[in-house]
Design a protein around this motif. Structure first.
Motif, PDB file in Angstrom:
ATOM      1  N   THR A  89      67.483  56.915   0.400  1.00  0.00           N
ATOM      2  CA  THR A  89      66.583  57.614  -0.649  1.00  0.00           C
ATOM      3  C   THR A  89      66.044  56.881  -1.483  1.00  0.00           C
ATOM      4  O   THR A  89      64.724  56.981  -2.295  1.00  0.00           O
ATOM      5  CB  THR A  89      66.626  59.110  -0.749  1.00  0.00           C
ATOM      6  OG1 THR A  89      67.321  59.794   0.639  1.00  0.00           O
ATOM      7  CG2 THR A  89      65.926  60.085  -1.175  1.00  0.00           C
ATOM      8  N   ALA A  90      66.429  56.803  -2.515  1.00  0.00           N
ATOM      9  CA  ALA A  90      66.618  55.888  -3.265  1.00  0.00           C
ATOM     10  C   ALA A  90      65.712  54.322  -3.500  1.00  0.00           C
ATOM     11  O   ALA A  90      64.848  53.918  -3.871  1.00  0.00           O
ATOM     12  CB  ALA A  90      68.068  55.376  -4.484  1.00  0.00           C
ATOM     13  N   GLN A  91      66.170  53.830  -2.192  1.00  0.00           N
ATOM     14  CA  GLN A  91      65.584  52.702  -1.548  1.00  0.00           C
ATOM     15  C   GLN A  91      63.665  52.829  -1.449  1.00  0.00           C
ATOM     16  O   GLN A  91      63.197  51.853  -2.037  1.00  0.00           O
ATOM     17  CB  GLN A  91      66.101  51.953  -0.674  1.00  0.00           C
ATOM     18  CG  GLN A  91      65.807  50.563  -0.550  1.00  0.00           C
ATOM     19  CD  GLN A  91      65.905  49.729  -1.317  1.00  0.00           C
ATOM     20  OE1 GLN A  91      66.983  50.051  -2.369  1.00  0.00           O
ATOM     21  NE2 GLN A  91      64.632  49.048  -2.025  1.00  0.00           N
ATOM     22  N   VAL A  92      63.525  54.067  -0.602  1.00  0.00           N
ATOM     23  CA  VAL A  92      62.011  54.181  -0.352  1.00  0.00           C
ATOM     24  C   VAL A  92      61.633  54.159  -1.932  1.00  0.00           C
ATOM     25  O   VAL A  92      60.724  54.245  -1.884  1.00  0.00           O
ATOM     26  CB  VAL A  92      62.674  55.767   0.847  1.00  0.00           C
ATOM     27  CG1 VAL A  92      61.042  55.632   0.656  1.00  0.00           C
ATOM     28  CG2 VAL A  92      62.926  55.142   2.175  1.00  0.00           C
ATOM     29  N   ASP A 137      67.148  52.260 -10.983  1.00  0.00           N
ATOM     30  CA  ASP A 137      67.822  50.870 -10.906  1.00  0.00           C
ATOM     31  C   ASP A 137      68.703  50.715 -12.194  1.00  0.00           C
ATOM     32  O   ASP A 137      70.710  50.707 -12.346  1.00  0.00           O
ATOM     33  CB  ASP A 137      67.275  49.937 -11.704  1.00  0.00           C
ATOM     34  CG  ASP A 137      66.352  49.569 -10.082  1.00  0.00           C
ATOM     35  OD1 ASP A 137      66.504  49.644  -9.329  1.00  0.00           O
ATOM     36  OD2 ASP A 137      65.182  48.645 -10.534  1.00  0.00           O
ATOM     37  N   ARG A 138      68.663  51.651 -13.372  1.00  0.00           N
ATOM     38  CA  ARG A 138      68.958  51.617 -15.237  1.00  0.00           C
ATOM     39  C   ARG A 138      70.095  53.364 -14.584  1.00  0.00           C
ATOM     40  O   ARG A 138      71.079  52.560 -14.931  1.00  0.00           O
ATOM     41  CB  ARG A 138      67.730  51.693 -16.104  1.00  0.00           C
ATOM     42  CG  ARG A 138      68.848  52.779 -17.632  1.00  0.00           C
ATOM     43  CD  ARG A 138      67.990  52.997 -18.134  1.00  0.00           C
ATOM     44  NE  ARG A 138      68.811  53.308 -19.299  1.00  0.00           N
ATOM     45  CZ  ARG A 138      68.041  53.068 -20.570  1.00  0.00           C
ATOM     46  NH1 ARG A 138      66.969  53.460 -21.036  1.00  0.00           N
ATOM     47  NH2 ARG A 138      69.010  53.401 -21.517  1.00  0.00           N
ATOM     48  N   PHE A 139      69.567  53.844 -13.875  1.00  0.00           N
ATOM     49  CA  PHE A 139      70.945  54.998 -13.799  1.00  0.00           C
ATOM     50  C   PHE A 139      71.758  54.409 -13.085  1.00  0.00           C
ATOM     51  O   PHE A 139      73.247  54.750 -12.755  1.00  0.00           O
ATOM     52  CB  PHE A 139      70.162  55.873 -13.095  1.00  0.00           C
ATOM     53  CG  PHE A 139      69.665  57.228 -14.499  1.00  0.00           C
ATOM     54  CD1 PHE A 139      70.015  56.420 -15.508  1.00  0.00           C
ATOM     55  CD2 PHE A 139      68.918  57.883 -14.179  1.00  0.00           C
ATOM     56  CE1 PHE A 139      69.079  56.815 -16.316  1.00  0.00           C
ATOM     57  CE2 PHE A 139      68.426  59.413 -14.971  1.00  0.00           C
ATOM     58  CZ  PHE A 139      68.222  58.394 -16.487  1.00  0.00           C
ATOM     59  N   GLN A 140      71.638  53.592 -11.663  1.00  0.00           N
ATOM     60  CA  GLN A 140      72.327  52.866 -10.755  1.00  0.00           C
ATOM     61  C   GLN A 140      73.251  51.805 -11.697  1.00  0.00           C
ATOM     62  O   GLN A 140      74.664  51.866 -11.343  1.00  0.00           O
ATOM     63  CB  GLN A 140      71.523  52.727 -10.279  1.00  0.00           C
ATOM     64  CG  GLN A 140      71.590  53.985  -8.386  1.00  0.00           C
ATOM     65  CD  GLN A 140      70.954  53.165  -6.977  1.00  0.00           C
ATOM     66  OE1 GLN A 140      69.972  53.199  -7.252  1.00  0.00           O
ATOM     67  NE2 GLN A 140      71.797  52.300  -6.361  1.00  0.00           N
ATOM     68  N   ALA A 141      73.152  51.278 -12.232  1.00  0.00           N
ATOM     69  CA  ALA A 141      73.736  50.324 -12.676  1.00  0.00           C
ATOM     70  C   ALA A 141      74.765  50.416 -13.218  1.00  0.00           C
ATOM     71  O   ALA A 141      75.774  50.931 -13.891  1.00  0.00           O
ATOM     72  CB  ALA A 141      72.877  48.943 -13.279  1.00  0.00           C
ATOM     73  N   ARG A 142      74.541  51.890 -14.313  1.00  0.00           N
ATOM     74  CA  ARG A 142      74.694  52.621 -15.390  1.00  0.00           C
ATOM     75  C   ARG A 142      75.954  53.512 -15.109  1.00  0.00           C
ATOM     76  O   ARG A 142      77.336  53.667 -15.558  1.00  0.00           O
ATOM     77  CB  ARG A 142      74.415  53.540 -16.387  1.00  0.00           C
ATOM     78  CG  ARG A 142      75.126  54.335 -17.261  1.00  0.00           C
ATOM     79  CD  ARG A 142      75.266  53.164 -18.782  1.00  0.00           C
ATOM     80  NE  ARG A 142      76.080  54.089 -19.176  1.00  0.00           N
ATOM     81  CZ  ARG A 142      77.667  53.522 -20.097  1.00  0.00           C
ATOM     82  NH1 ARG A 142      77.660  52.619 -19.778  1.00  0.00           N
ATOM     83  NH2 ARG A 142      78.089  53.964 -20.801  1.00  0.00           N
ATOM     84  N   ALA A 143      76.058  54.511 -13.490  1.00  0.00           N
ATOM     85  CA  ALA A 143      76.850  54.811 -13.238  1.00  0.00           C
ATOM     86  C   ALA A 143      77.940  53.988 -12.565  1.00  0.00           C
ATOM     87  O   ALA A 143      79.193  54.456 -12.620  1.00  0.00           O
ATOM     88  CB  ALA A 143      76.043  56.076 -11.849  1.00  0.00           C
TER      89      ALA A 143
END
Lengths: 551, 291
Positions: free
Chosen positions: B113-116, B180-186
């Motif tokens: 989903t994130a990728q789409v 991108d930002r949230f995934q990296a931070r998580a």
């Protein structure tokens, strides 16, 4: 929808671990499927019409003041609404090419035509219920005569005074004898009481005598008018007239096709095909009385030679411009009159497109390329350079103007003349052309009102700042002919005089007359418009109607 | 007391910035020749400053039919709704997906989903807006313009609300960059020593993760508010959403409405600076060491 999803999420947190893992992602998927479903076409029809007999039409510009006597510039969007809200003593009828009485009952031209006695209708009510009287006529003319910057002053200034002779009779006195005094009597009238006590209020809540009365204007620019039940001329078919503002032409067209709008009064050529292909709407071409020109400042040392101006016109491939930028929907002009205008001379041909002859004319006028650098020099030895003043285009229709201007630059470039394009804001363009005369060549579209008075453009008395003679054209013969025209009674003589004027103008070319472009109204099938006024559009709205099954 | 002075300084800083930008905007507007209000630059700048500083917008102009204040109020409400909707639709899904990907043992659906969404987000706002408008009309006969919210029914109302917001969220890479930002931070938080300790003690990881991400969410909201304001101009014109962007576009038409332009610029400025002030206040409240 957003709240619903949040609710689901918090609920899932108190259920099983497995459900906690799955639900948020599932919610996301559901949310986007729902959104996609909306986009990709839930088969739900739109709500129908706002109601039987309500006409909703689209405009691209917001309505300004509702006071037609204020000094705001005349704009098509305002004039269209004014034509159903207000009335004058007379109105020009395009079909019979004569003035017809509206609020006047009769006019009696007095000997010498230095004055005229007008008897008024005694059965007319203003929208606020008060009675229309001679005092209202006097107050309206006083208001405009006291406003030196009003657009109509060129014509109305022919009126020296208006006096009331009882409740339903007025006398007009003219500065010069007038053979057709009706042409200064088409001014929209306003009630004297409000005009004298609070004219600003009339700009916000207008009061007229027309078949529709003001209901509201909302913050979105929508204007609603309702049928005036006490209208002196009897009933009208449509219950309500609504103008909606839509700054994007594409969105307006889509709204038309989806029946959010019933009518678009001026659909640009680029959007016509889309509507034509849909097959659900009728396209009604109508002559607009708009002419497209390049105006020349005749006080400029280069442009005061008629041979130079003729050469410029002959260098322009006007038919190609019309075909390429306006989809060929219009006609090439030989002068200021469009083919459907009164006094149009069908025997007068436009100057041909002939760059060779244009070059020869420039050579004969002493503008030659003596040093062989590809640029002609003036007789003083200066390179022949000009500037072209063009208002900045913002709407889709404006891009055609840019293209025509570029064609002008290219055509003159081919003759060895350098033209610099000055793209300025429309306000600045107006100021420089109409008031300061600070230009050499200017793109200038003219839209004429029903009177089609070309003396505004060519009589030397209108060279004054703010006057419409922007080219500063002064020819004693033309002035004399125009004065004779104003005094002449005989239609044949008037026609001959006006054709003589056209002969002078064609010879001297103060403008390069390019073409007139057809306008196109688009209305949904089932809405019948037997007649369209080329300028005010809504003049015959009382005859328009919806076929019942299409309401 | 220290806290009071800190917040006062913060507000003062933004107020100073607001006034400085307002003074410059007034000067810029005075530079534009206005034939209806001719005069020397200094006179016009003074007049603009008077309007800006005294907020002199309440007189009803017959040419407009309303006061500038009325116009600004209606426009701000609409743009505000659009912004809030876009923030909710971008930050919410991005946060949820990032947390799912970090916490779940098998986050395949979330990853896909994130990728789409990331891929969809690469198109410009303008393209999304036109695409949504065309698709809604061609397949459902719906014109999702603002007036439908009042006059339409069912799907037309929903489309008129959701599609502009979706176009704003998906366009210009807004959603992609947030993801991108949230995934990296998580991921960083998930691999931090503190998180290891949380796991070792058997505490609830999700709660810790969410609390740790609050400053990032606030930060992202402030920066995205600015981005969405730019996109809102396109959205408002196409969807006839008569907010601040639409008003500026319309006021720049053939009849210039300079008081409305100045008013809209003032409100846009206030919105951007307000969002950043709120971000700083919330960050300071959440992370005391910043004070």
């Amino acid at each position: 929808m957003e709240l619903y999803l949040r609710g689901e999420f918090s609920h899932s947190r108190v259920t099983s671990q497995r459900r906690r893992r799955v639900t948020p992602s599932a919610c996301m998927v559901v949310a986007f499927i729902l959104s996609a479903g909306l986009m990709l076409g839930l088969p739900l029809a739109l709500a129908g019409q706002a109601g039987g007999g309500n006409l909703v039409y689209g405009e691209r510009e917001a309505m300004g003041s509702f006071n037609p006597l204020s000094d705001q510039p005349m704009r098509a969007v305002s004039d269209r609404l004014f034509s159903v809200l207000f009335e004058g003593l007379f109105r020009y009828d395009y079909e019979v090419e004569e003035f017809e009485p509206v609020l006047a009952e009769s006019v009696q031209v007095e000997p010498g035509a230095g004055s005229a006695l007008v008897r008024l209708r005694n059965d007319v009510l203003w929208h606020d219920g008060s009675r229309f009287t001679a005092e209202d006529v006097v107050a309206s003319y006083e208001a405009i005569l006291g406003n030196p910057t009003h657009d109509r002053l060129d014509i109305i200034s022919l009126v020296e005074s208006v006096e009331s002779l009882g409740q339903y009779q007025v006398r007009f006195r003219f500065t010069d004898p007038l053979s057709d005094p009706e042409r200064v009597m088409d001014l929209w009238l306003l009630p004297a009481r409000q005009l004298r006590s609070n004219p600003d209020e009339l700009g916000v809540r207008p009061i007229g005598t027309g078949p529709y009365q003001f209901q509201e204007r909302n913050i979105e620019g929508t204007v609603r008018l309702t049928r005036f039940e006490e209208y002196w001329g009897g009933s009208t078919n449509l219950d309500r007239l609504e103008m909606r503002l839509s700054v994007d032409v594409g969105t307006m067209t889509t709204q038309l096709l989806a029946d959010v709008l019933n009518l678009v009064v001026d659909l640009p050529p680029a959007n016509l095909v889309q509507v034509e292909n849909a097959g659900t709407h009728a396209i009604r071409p109508y002559q607009s009385y708009t002419i497209y020109t390049f105006a020349y400042n005749l006080l400029d040392p280069v442009l005061n030679d008629a041979r130079v101006r003729r050469a410029f016109t002959m260098a322009l491939n006007r038919q190609q411009m019309l075909n390429q930028w306006y989809d060929g929907r219009g006609e090439i002009l030989a002068g200021p009159f469009v083919p459907t205008a009164p006094f149009f001379d069908p025997n007068r041909r436009a100057l041909p497109y002939d760059p060779g002859e244009a070059a020869a004319l420039l050579d004969a006028a002493g503008f030659q390329d003596l040093n062989g650098n590809g640029i002609r020099e003036t007789p003083d030895g200066e390179p022949m350079e000009l500037s072209l003043l063009l208002p900045v285009a913002r709407q889709a229709t404006g891009s055609a103007e840019q293209n025509v201007a570029q064609d002008f630059i290219d055509a003159l470039g081919g003759l060895g003349i350098q033209v610099r394009l000055e793209n300025v804001d429309r306000d600045i363009w107006e100021q420089r052309v109409f008031h300061d005369r600070d230009y050499q060549v200017a793109w200038l579209p003219w839209t004429f009102d029903p009177i089609y008075d070309i003396s505004r453009l060519f009589h030397s008395r209108n060279i004054r700042p703010g006057g419409a003679n922007v080219t500063q054209y002064a020819n004693a013969d033309v002035d004399r002919l125009l004065d004779q025209y104003a005094e002449a009674q005989d239609p044949a003589l008037r026609r001959d005089l006006m054709r003589s004027v056209q002969g002078f103008i064609a010879q001297e070319q103060p403008y390069s007359f390019l073409f007139t472009v057809d306008r196109h109204a688009a209305a949904r099938n089932g809405f019948v418009l037997p007649r369209i006024d080329p300028y005010f559009f809504f003049t015959h709205i009382r005859d328009w109607y919806f076929i019942p099954e299409f309401r | 007391m220290r806290r009071f002075w800190f917040y006062l300084g913060l507000i003062g800083r933004y107020l100073g910035l607001f006034v400085t930008v307002g003074v410059l905007a007034s000067a810029a507007l005075a530079l534009v020749p206005d034939v209806r209000a001719p005069g020397p630059f200094m006179d016009r700048w003074q007049e603009n400053l008077r309007v800006f500083l005294l907020f002199d917008y309440f007189a009803i102009d017959p040419n407009r039919g309303f006061s500038v204040w009325d116009v600004l109020l209606a426009a701000s409400w609409r743009t505000g709704t659009l912004l809030l909707g876009a923030l909710a639709f971008s930050l919410g899904p991005a946060l949820i997906l990032s947390l799912r990907i970090e916490q779940s043992r098998n986050p395949r659906i979330s990853r896909v989903t994130a990728q789409v969404l990331r891929s969809l987000s690469n198109l410009p706002v303008l393209i999304w807006a036109i695409l949504f408008m065309l698709v809604a009309f061609q397949f459902a006969g719906i014109v999702p313009v603002f007036s439908q919210i009042r006059e339409g029914a069912g799907a037309a109302v929903a489309a008129a609300v959701i599609l502009p917001i979706l176009a704003l969220v998906l366009g210009d890479g807004a959603l992609g960059s947030t993801l991108d930002r949230f995934q990296a931070r998580a991921r960083d938080i998930g691999r931090s020593e503190t998180m290891l300790a949380v796991r070792a003690r058997g505490l609830r990881q999700g709660r810790f993760l969410v609390r740790s991400m609050v400053p990032d969410v606030v930060d992202e909201a402030a920066s995205k508010a600015t981005l969405f304001l730019s996109g809102a101009i396109v959205i408002e014109v196409i969807f006839e959403w008569q907010g601040l962007g639409w008003r500026i576009w319309q006021a720049l038409g053939s009849v210039k409405d300079y008081p409305v332009i100045l008013g809209c610029v003032t409100v846009v400025m206030a919105l951007v600076l307000g969002a950043h002030l709120l971000r700083d206040v919330l960050r300071a409240a959440a992370l005391p060491h910043l004070r």
